[in-house]
Motif scaffolding. Sequence first.
Motif, PDB file in Angstrom:
ATOM      1  N   SER A   1     -52.195  20.441 134.960  1.00 43.06           N
ATOM      2  CA  SER A   1     -53.165  20.497 133.852  1.00 43.06           C
ATOM      3  C   SER A   1     -52.839  21.500 132.752  1.00 43.06           C
ATOM      4  O   SER A   1     -53.717  21.922 132.012  1.00 43.06           O
ATOM      5  CB  SER A   1     -54.582  20.739 134.377  1.00 43.06           C
ATOM      6  OG  SER A   1     -54.948  19.707 135.251  1.00 43.06           O
ATOM      7  N   ARG A   2     -51.567  21.870 132.626  1.00 43.60           N
ATOM      8  CA  ARG A   2     -51.172  22.711 131.488  1.00 43.60           C
ATOM      9  C   ARG A   2     -50.844  21.826 130.297  1.00 43.60           C
ATOM     10  O   ARG A   2     -50.319  20.735 130.445  1.00 43.60           O
ATOM     11  CB  ARG A   2     -49.959  23.576 131.840  1.00 43.60           C
ATOM     12  CG  ARG A   2     -50.302  24.697 132.796  1.00 43.60           C
ATOM     13  CD  ARG A   2     -49.100  25.583 133.124  1.00 43.60           C
ATOM     14  NE  ARG A   2     -48.047  24.800 133.749  1.00 43.60           N
ATOM     15  CZ  ARG A   2     -46.791  24.728 133.290  1.00 43.60           C
ATOM     16  NH1 ARG A   2     -46.425  25.398 132.214  1.00 43.60           N
ATOM     17  NH2 ARG A   2     -45.888  23.990 133.896  1.00 43.60           N
ATOM     18  N   LEU A   3     -51.174  22.296 129.112  1.00 39.97           N
ATOM     19  CA  LEU A   3     -50.911  21.551 127.885  1.00 39.97           C
ATOM     20  C   LEU A   3     -49.453  21.711 127.488  1.00 39.97           C
ATOM     21  O   LEU A   3     -48.936  22.825 127.436  1.00 39.97           O
ATOM     22  CB  LEU A   3     -51.814  22.064 126.754  1.00 39.97           C
ATOM     23  CG  LEU A   3     -51.618  21.430 125.386  1.00 39.97           C
ATOM     24  CD1 LEU A   3     -51.949  19.930 125.428  1.00 39.97           C
ATOM     25  CD2 LEU A   3     -52.470  22.140 124.352  1.00 39.97           C
ATOM     26  N   GLU A   4     -48.804  20.595 127.194  1.00 39.49           N
ATOM     27  CA  GLU A   4     -47.463  20.613 126.624  1.00 39.49           C
ATOM     28  C   GLU A   4     -47.512  19.851 125.309  1.00 39.49           C
ATOM     29  O   GLU A   4     -48.299  18.909 125.158  1.00 39.49           O
ATOM     30  CB  GLU A   4     -46.438  19.995 127.574  1.00 39.49           C
ATOM     31  CG  GLU A   4     -46.200  20.880 128.785  1.00 39.49           C
ATOM     32  CD  GLU A   4     -44.877  20.609 129.476  1.00 39.49           C
ATOM     33  OE1 GLU A   4     -44.038  19.844 128.934  1.00 39.49           O
ATOM     34  OE2 GLU A   4     -44.691  21.172 130.553  1.00 39.49           O
TER      35      GLU A   4
ATOM     36  N   LEU B   1     -45.718  21.892 117.876  1.00 38.63           N
ATOM     37  CA  LEU B   1     -45.643  23.357 117.932  1.00 38.63           C
ATOM     38  C   LEU B   1     -45.441  23.940 116.540  1.00 38.63           C
ATOM     39  O   LEU B   1     -46.036  24.962 116.200  1.00 38.63           O
ATOM     40  CB  LEU B   1     -44.529  23.803 118.879  1.00 38.63           C
ATOM     41  CG  LEU B   1     -44.423  25.303 119.113  1.00 38.63           C
ATOM     42  CD1 LEU B   1     -45.738  25.892 119.637  1.00 38.63           C
ATOM     43  CD2 LEU B   1     -43.281  25.601 120.079  1.00 38.63           C
ATOM     44  N   GLY B   2     -44.649  23.285 115.717  1.00 39.79           N
ATOM     45  CA  GLY B   2     -44.454  23.746 114.343  1.00 39.79           C
ATOM     46  C   GLY B   2     -45.761  23.793 113.570  1.00 39.79           C
ATOM     47  O   GLY B   2     -46.008  24.724 112.799  1.00 39.79           O
TER      48      GLY B   2
ATOM     49  N   ILE C   1     -46.835  30.676 125.124  1.00 37.59           N
ATOM     50  CA  ILE C   1     -45.904  29.631 124.724  1.00 37.59           C
ATOM     51  C   ILE C   1     -44.605  29.833 125.502  1.00 37.59           C
ATOM     52  O   ILE C   1     -43.998  30.894 125.427  1.00 37.59           O
ATOM     53  CB  ILE C   1     -45.639  29.662 123.204  1.00 37.59           C
ATOM     54  CG1 ILE C   1     -46.951  29.443 122.459  1.00 37.59           C
ATOM     55  CG2 ILE C   1     -44.583  28.626 122.820  1.00 37.59           C
ATOM     56  CD1 ILE C   1     -46.870  29.645 120.967  1.00 37.59           C
ATOM     57  N   GLU C   2     -44.237  28.798 126.260  1.00 33.52           N
ATOM     58  CA  GLU C   2     -43.015  28.864 127.063  1.00 33.52           C
ATOM     59  C   GLU C   2     -42.025  27.836 126.544  1.00 33.52           C
ATOM     60  O   GLU C   2     -42.417  26.760 126.097  1.00 33.52           O
ATOM     61  CB  GLU C   2     -43.342  28.547 128.520  1.00 33.52           C
ATOM     62  CG  GLU C   2     -44.295  29.547 129.159  1.00 33.52           C
ATOM     63  CD  GLU C   2     -44.680  29.171 130.568  1.00 33.52           C
ATOM     64  OE1 GLU C   2     -44.232  28.099 131.067  1.00 33.52           O
ATOM     65  OE2 GLU C   2     -45.425  29.919 131.187  1.00 33.52           O
ATOM     66  N   ALA C   3     -40.742  28.172 126.610  1.00 38.29           N
ATOM     67  CA  ALA C   3     -39.693  27.225 126.229  1.00 38.29           C
ATOM     68  C   ALA C   3     -39.648  26.106 127.268  1.00 38.29           C
ATOM     69  O   ALA C   3     -39.953  26.328 128.436  1.00 38.29           O
ATOM     70  CB  ALA C   3     -38.360  27.939 126.156  1.00 38.29           C
TER      71      ALA C   3
END
Length: 124
Positions: free
Chosen positions: A97-100, A106-107, A119-121
């Motif tokens: 349930s994490r948002l990607e 993202l821009g 924010i993770e790569a």
Amino acid sequence: MRVNESVHPPEVSHFHHRFEGWLGDELLEVFPCFLVSSALANALEETRLVGFSLRDVEVSTSPEFQELYPGRALPEFRWLKITGKDRDADFWLTPDSRLEVSSRTLGILRKFKIAHAVIEAPAG
């Protein structure tokens, strides 16, 4: 919130969020939902991203909020309902349930106040 808790993540049919505090971000996670400021919602709609819909949300503030932030007005918020299922969309949820979001998304998000977002790569 009207919630069906027999499924995970819970299904929400009516969203009412009562703010206890607010650090100023325009994208908020309130499990299992997300809120965006109306300004951010408009930007997302204008760019024709896919994998989400925008819905109305009922917003109120608690007595603690009013005490901590006397006279502080909240911006209008919209419910960002995630509908994308995988990386073919601009928004999707991971199995936990994490948002990607896509790099294009993202821009756009980085043009708004998201200072407290983690924010993770992408993996791999």
